[in-house]
Design a protein around this motif. Structure first.
Motif, PDB file in Angstrom:
ATOM      1  N   ARG A 176      -1.068  17.681   6.214  1.00  0.00           N
ATOM      2  CA  ARG A 176      -0.619  16.421   5.644  1.00  0.00           C
ATOM      3  C   ARG A 176       0.193  16.707   4.393  1.00  0.00           C
ATOM      4  NH1 ARG A 176      -4.521  11.265   6.570  1.00  0.00           N
ATOM      5  NH2 ARG A 176      -5.253  11.792   8.656  1.00  0.00           N
ATOM      6  N   ARG A 179       1.512  14.392  -1.685  1.00  0.00           N
ATOM      7  CA  ARG A 179       2.407  13.475  -2.384  1.00  0.00           C
ATOM      8  C   ARG A 179       2.456  13.804  -3.866  1.00  0.00           C
ATOM      9  NH1 ARG A 179       0.672   8.050  -0.704  1.00  0.00           N
ATOM     10  NH2 ARG A 179      -0.685   7.971  -2.519  1.00  0.00           N
ATOM     11  N   GLN A 283       2.911   0.587   2.082  1.00  0.00           N
ATOM     12  CA  GLN A 283       3.597   1.185   0.939  1.00  0.00           C
ATOM     13  C   GLN A 283       4.272   2.464   1.432  1.00  0.00           C
ATOM     14  OE1 GLN A 283       0.231  -0.034   0.333  1.00  0.00           O
ATOM     15  NE2 GLN A 283       1.369  -1.860  -0.287  1.00  0.00           N
ATOM     16  N   HIS A 285       6.146   5.631   0.507  1.00  0.00           N
ATOM     17  CA  HIS A 285       6.426   6.574  -0.575  1.00  0.00           C
ATOM     18  C   HIS A 285       7.467   7.585  -0.105  1.00  0.00           C
ATOM     19  CE1 HIS A 285       2.844   5.638  -3.199  1.00  0.00           C
ATOM     20  NE2 HIS A 285       2.421   5.132  -2.052  1.00  0.00           N
ATOM     21  N   CYS A 299       5.580   9.287   3.042  1.00  0.00           N
ATOM     22  CA  CYS A 299       4.192   8.956   3.372  1.00  0.00           C
ATOM     23  C   CYS A 299       4.077   7.445   3.429  1.00  0.00           C
ATOM     24  CB  CYS A 299       3.219   9.507   2.328  1.00  0.00           C
ATOM     25  SG  CYS A 299       2.974  11.281   2.387  1.00  0.00           S
ATOM     26  N   ASP A 301       1.483   4.335   3.629  1.00  0.00           N
ATOM     27  CA  ASP A 301       0.081   3.996   3.387  1.00  0.00           C
ATOM     28  C   ASP A 301      -0.213   2.549   3.737  1.00  0.00           C
ATOM     29  OD1 ASP A 301      -0.076   6.528   2.396  1.00  0.00           O
ATOM     30  OD2 ASP A 301      -0.585   5.970   0.341  1.00  0.00           O
ATOM     31  N   LYS A 302      -1.436   2.315   4.167  1.00  0.00           N
ATOM     32  CA  LYS A 302      -1.981   0.970   4.332  1.00  0.00           C
ATOM     33  C   LYS A 302      -3.351   0.964   3.692  1.00  0.00           C
ATOM     34  CE  LYS A 302      -3.832  -0.420   8.225  1.00  0.00           C
ATOM     35  NZ  LYS A 302      -4.053  -0.915   9.615  1.00  0.00           N
ATOM     36  N   ASP A 304      -4.256   2.069   0.849  1.00  0.00           N
ATOM     37  CA  ASP A 304      -4.469   3.375   0.198  1.00  0.00           C
ATOM     38  C   ASP A 304      -4.881   4.470   1.166  1.00  0.00           C
ATOM     39  OD1 ASP A 304      -3.891   2.351  -2.371  1.00  0.00           O
ATOM     40  OD2 ASP A 304      -5.926   1.574  -2.560  1.00  0.00           O
ATOM     41  N   SER A 305      -4.612   4.273   2.450  1.00  0.00           N
ATOM     42  CA  SER A 305      -4.903   5.295   3.450  1.00  0.00           C
ATOM     43  C   SER A 305      -3.617   5.587   4.223  1.00  0.00           C
ATOM     44  CB  SER A 305      -6.000   4.817   4.401  1.00  0.00           C
ATOM     45  OG  SER A 305      -6.254   5.781   5.400  1.00  0.00           O
ATOM     46  N   MET A 306      -3.299   6.880   4.414  1.00  0.00           N
ATOM     47  CA  MET A 306      -2.056   7.236   5.067  1.00  0.00           C
ATOM     48  C   MET A 306      -2.110   6.917   6.560  1.00  0.00           C
ATOM     49  SD  MET A 306      -0.043  10.912   5.310  1.00  0.00           S
ATOM     50  CE  MET A 306      -0.453  11.338   3.619  1.00  0.00           C
ATOM     51  N   GLN A 309       3.360  10.030   8.384  1.00  0.00           N
ATOM     52  CA  GLN A 309       4.186  10.812   7.480  1.00  0.00           C
ATOM     53  C   GLN A 309       5.433  11.277   8.225  1.00  0.00           C
ATOM     54  OE1 GLN A 309       1.547  14.085   6.333  1.00  0.00           O
ATOM     55  NE2 GLN A 309       2.501  15.446   7.843  1.00  0.00           N
TER      56      GLN A 309
END
Length: 322
Positions: A176, A179, A283, A285, A299, A301-302, A304-306, A309
């Motif tokens: 992974r 970030r 989100q 990134h 990356c 995220d939803k 705060d979980s990826m 990528q």
């Protein structure tokens, strides 16, 4: 797995062991080009999906392995890893790409996954593929949304035929992305038009999320905008207010430029970890490689979980459109 007849392939041929097929399919049209006059990654992935549908559809005479093993209504397939490479011919606007010739094969069959290898050609250059890709998907129970092993008869039929004896894209060994502290963050809602027949965000939309974030970052970085945060007032909808973007793109994206991006995508790799559905807030990134100005990392995220990528490598100006 829902089977949809998208097109009738021309010049269809299938190997005797039913692990390989070649055919002619519709390519790209004016709707597949973006604002930079390049064919978009999403459009390329659309063509990929059409080719896969052809060899895994309900027509047994065209199915790889010659059976409807992927049309079981109780199972479907989810993408795990997708990696494609484009030649610079893809961005040569003097060459027609309205028709493509495809070679596609089953490359590896695992316990509950399979890997596909495909190459696409144009008539003017039948020896150099304009697009090559490998796609790993997993067999999933439609109700539990969990991976489920292939039936034994499928394993027995394919065991001695696969050209690769080990998984070419082992998911567990895929690292992974780490970030960095400084990324540009772009927020996006998953919309109805992003949803596919599996009821979740289709695999091509993730490339669009990354591309939209990059273009927003470059526009902000290269403009006179001072604020590094923008709040979109969406109070007229049911989504209240949310931060559209945040972070300093001049830090996250120091070297990448519109000139590089306009050269076109050379390589795209997407790895998926979780599903996204309509109205999910994501989100996105993005940041560039420390050494290569033409390499972008993403990356998504939803909560705060990826969920996914991406690695996107662009052609450089001295190796771009012909």
């Amino acid at each position: 797995m829902t089977s949809i007849s998208i097109f009738e392939p021309k010049d269809f041929k299938r190997s005797d062991d039913m692990c390989y097929a070649s055919f002619k399919l519709p390519g790209f049209n004016h709707a597949d080009y973006g604002a930079d006059d390049n064919i978009t990654p999403r459009s390329i992935m659309r063509v990929v999906g059409s080719a896969e549908n052809c060899v895994f559809g309900s027509n047994v005479n065209r199915n790889i392995l010659g059976c409807d093993w992927l049309t079981d209504p109780e199972v479907t397939s989810f993408s795990l890893i997708f990696e494609m490479t484009m030649s610079d011919v893809m961005y040569n606007q003097a060459l027609y790409k309205s028709d493509l010739w495809c070679d596609i094969s089953l490359f590896y069959l695992g316990k509950s996954s399979l890997s596909l290898l495909a190459r696409f050609y144009i008539q003017e250059n039948p020896h150099q593929p304009v697009v090559s890709y490998i796609h790993k998907v997993v067999n999933v129970d439609i109700n539990t949304r969990q991976s489920t092993p292939w039936p034994l008869w499928i394993k027995e039929r394919f065991k001695k035929r696969q050209p690769c004896s080990s998984d070419p894209m082992p998911s567990k060994n895929s690292e992974r992305l780490i970030r960095p502290a400084n990324t540009f963050v772009y927020s996006v809602f998953v919309t109805w038009s992003d949803i596919d027949t599996n009821g979740h965000c289709n695999f091509a939309s993730y490339a669009t999320f990354s591309s939209d974030a990059l273009h927003a970052a470059l526009r902000i970085r290269d403009s006179s905008v001072v604020s590094n945060q923008h709040q979109l007032d969406a109070s007229k909808t049911d989504k209240s207010k949310f931060i559209l973007y945040q972070g300093d793109p001049s830090v996250a994206l120091k070297g990448i430029s519109n000139e590089i991006v306009n050269c076109g995508v050379k390589r795209l790799k997407v790895q998926f970890f979780k599903e996204c559905v309509e109205d999910d807030l994501l989100q996105v990134h993005i940041w560039q490689d420390r050494v290569k100005d033409n390499l972008l990392y993403t990356c998504i995220d939803k909560d705060d979980s990826m969920v996914a990528q991406l690695e996107t490598e662009y052609f450089t100006p001295n190796k771009s459109k012909l």
